[in-house]
Design an enzyme around this catalytic site. Structure first.
Site, PDB file in Angstrom:
ATOM      1  N   MET A 264      -3.064   7.084   6.854  1.00 31.60           N
ATOM      2  CA  MET A 264      -4.183   6.315   7.228  1.00 31.60           C
ATOM      3  C   MET A 264      -5.550   7.204   7.363  1.00 31.60           C
ATOM      4  SD  MET A 264      -4.857   3.586  10.261  1.00 31.60           S
ATOM      5  CE  MET A 264      -3.297   2.854   9.853  1.00 31.60           C
TER       6      MET A 264
ATOM      7  N   SER B 205       0.408  11.372   7.330  1.00 34.47           N
ATOM      8  CA  SER B 205       0.076  10.763   8.632  1.00 34.47           C
ATOM      9  C   SER B 205       1.000   9.564   8.697  1.00 34.47           C
ATOM     10  CB  SER B 205      -1.289  10.273   8.545  1.00 34.47           C
ATOM     11  OG  SER B 205      -1.484   9.646   9.927  1.00 34.47           O
ATOM     12  N   THR B 206       0.530   8.382   8.808  1.00 35.95           N
ATOM     13  CA  THR B 206       1.619   7.175   8.610  1.00 35.95           C
ATOM     14  C   THR B 206       2.421   7.184   7.707  1.00 35.95           C
ATOM     15  OG1 THR B 206      -0.359   5.854   9.496  1.00 35.95           O
ATOM     16  CG2 THR B 206       1.686   4.758   9.035  1.00 35.95           C
TER      17      THR B 206
ATOM     18  N   HIS C 270       0.260  13.982  11.517  1.00 37.36           N
ATOM     19  CA  HIS C 270      -0.318  13.614  12.628  1.00 37.36           C
ATOM     20  C   HIS C 270       0.863  12.819  13.679  1.00 37.36           C
ATOM     21  CE1 HIS C 270      -4.173  12.780  10.293  1.00 37.36           C
ATOM     22  NE2 HIS C 270      -3.909  14.053  10.485  1.00 37.36           N
TER      23      HIS C 270
ATOM     24  N   ASP D 260      -8.279  12.360   6.414  1.00 35.83           N
ATOM     25  CA  ASP D 260      -8.137  13.392   6.664  1.00 35.83           C
ATOM     26  C   ASP D 260      -7.539  14.296   5.369  1.00 35.83           C
ATOM     27  OD1 ASP D 260      -8.059  15.759   8.251  1.00 35.83           O
ATOM     28  OD2 ASP D 260      -6.155  15.455   9.343  1.00 35.83           O
TER      29      ASP D 260
END
Length: 205
Positions: free
Chosen positions: A133, A13-14, A40, A136
């Site tokens: 973050m 993600s991030t 993401h 998940d």
């Protein structure tokens, strides 16, 4: 590209785009595993992201297409608004895209990708969680590891993460085999794949 000798699923993600570029660009063109990536990212960005990676990597990188055959040496990036999973079709594995509900607050969801490997026994599998973050991927990794302890699980360490959320959740769940800095992740994955023989696991009937 050739017959697939193993499966690697990566969730991020991030901070993920840079981390994924760093890892995927280090794999040789002869890499025999198929790779699945959930990053993401809004759906308008995933195809350009895959195209950018394709230009930077020795492997072919594509935005995943529903129903296509899974091949070794190919990277399948999930579209930003659909879940990416794998499905058994006879002796072949196929890409499956799902328009369903959010899972773990996301679509695509790393948990959903990981869980699709739960019943894979005819090929070796590795699951990787990178910077991001939230949580998940942790639940999916835990369930797959419990179902098949032979699955290799890796997580990026805190010092090299932009956000140490997703890897931390998996580490705290007790389902990570090894925690590694980003700089060592590609070499470790290559080492794992080099150790996979052509049998890989239990052949499915």
């Amino acid at each position: 590209m050739a017959e697939v000798k193993g499966l690697i699923a990566i969730g991020a993600s991030t901070g993920g785009p840079r981390a994924l570029q760093h890892i995927l660009s280090q794999f040789p063109p002869s890499f025999p595993a198929a790779l699945f990536v959930v990053q993401h990212m809004p759906h308008t960005f995933t195809r350009p992201f895959a195209e950018r990676l394709n230009n930077l990597c020795a492997l072919q990188v594509v935005e995943a297409v529903h129903g296509e055959r899974v091949l070794g040496g190919k990277v399948y990036v999930s579209p930003g608004n659909r879940h990416l999973t794998v499905a058994q079709k006879g002796k072949d594995l196929r890409v499956a895209l799902d328009d369903g509900n959010l899972v773990s607050g996301h679509k695509p969801s790393v948990d959903q990708l990981f869980l699709s490997f739960k019943s894979v026994r005819h090929l070796p599998v590795a699951l990787v969680l990178l910077t991001g973050m939230g949580k998940d991927g942790a639940n999916g990794m835990k369930q797959v590891k419990e179902a098949n302890p032979a699955v290799v699980t890796l997580a990026q360490d805190a010092s090299s993460c932009i956000v140490f959320g997703m890897p931390k959740a998996a580490i705290e769940a007790g389902c990570v085999d090894e925690v590694l800095p980003l700089a060592s992740m590609a070499d470790k994955i290559v080492e794992i794949v080099d150790g996979w023989d052509t049998e890989g696991g239990e052949n499915l009937e």
